[in-house]
Design an enzyme around this catalytic site. Sequence first.
Site: not given
Length: 181
Positions: A144, A53, A101-102, A147
Site C-alpha cells: 500500500e 488493503g 491488487c484491486l 501505491h
Amino acid sequence: MGAYFKRMAIREIITAPDARLKQRSLPVERVDGALRGLMDDMLETMYDAPGIGLAAVQLGEPLRVIVMDLAREGEDPQPRFFVNPEILSVSEELAVYEEGCLSVPEFYEDVARPAECRIRYLDYNGELHEEDCEGLFATCFQHEMDHLEGVLFIDHLSKLKRSMMLKKLTKAKKQQEKEPA
Ligand code: ZN
C-alpha cells in the site's frame, strides 16, 4: 435525520493501466470529518471488492491514506486506518508472498519484500502510533505504501512479465468498453 446519517459509498476502483495510479499522493493536513468520510468509503469499497488493503489513490484521491483488514474468514472484521503512514526501518530478511491488487485485477505474482518493518501513522482519530509489523501485515503495508508513490506490485516484476500483464489489462478494458454494462 438526514444531516446526522452516516453515509458510506462504494466507489469505482481505478485499474491499470491508468496515469492516475502513477501519481505521488500528498500528505494529509488534518484528520477531520471529510477525511473520515473518505476512509469510510475506502473501507466499504475494499470490503465490496473484496480486498484486504486499499490506498486512496486507487479511488482517484491522491492522499496519503490506507485502509486494511487482515481478518481471516470467520473472524470479526478488523478495519485499520493509516494516515500519513511512514516506514521507519525494514529488516534485511526478505519474505515472499503471492500478491494481488484491486487495481490489477486477476493477476497474482510472487513479490519479495522486507519481512519486517517499523511503521508510524495517524489513526482514524488522528492519533500518532508507532508499531512493528511482520508477516502478511508487513507485506500488505509495503504494498500500500508503494501505491502512495505511484508504484504497483507489477513494477517489482520483470519488464517482460509486466508488459504482458499490461497488454492483457488494456485488452480487457477495451472489451469492457465494447460491451454495454
Ligand atoms: Zn494494490
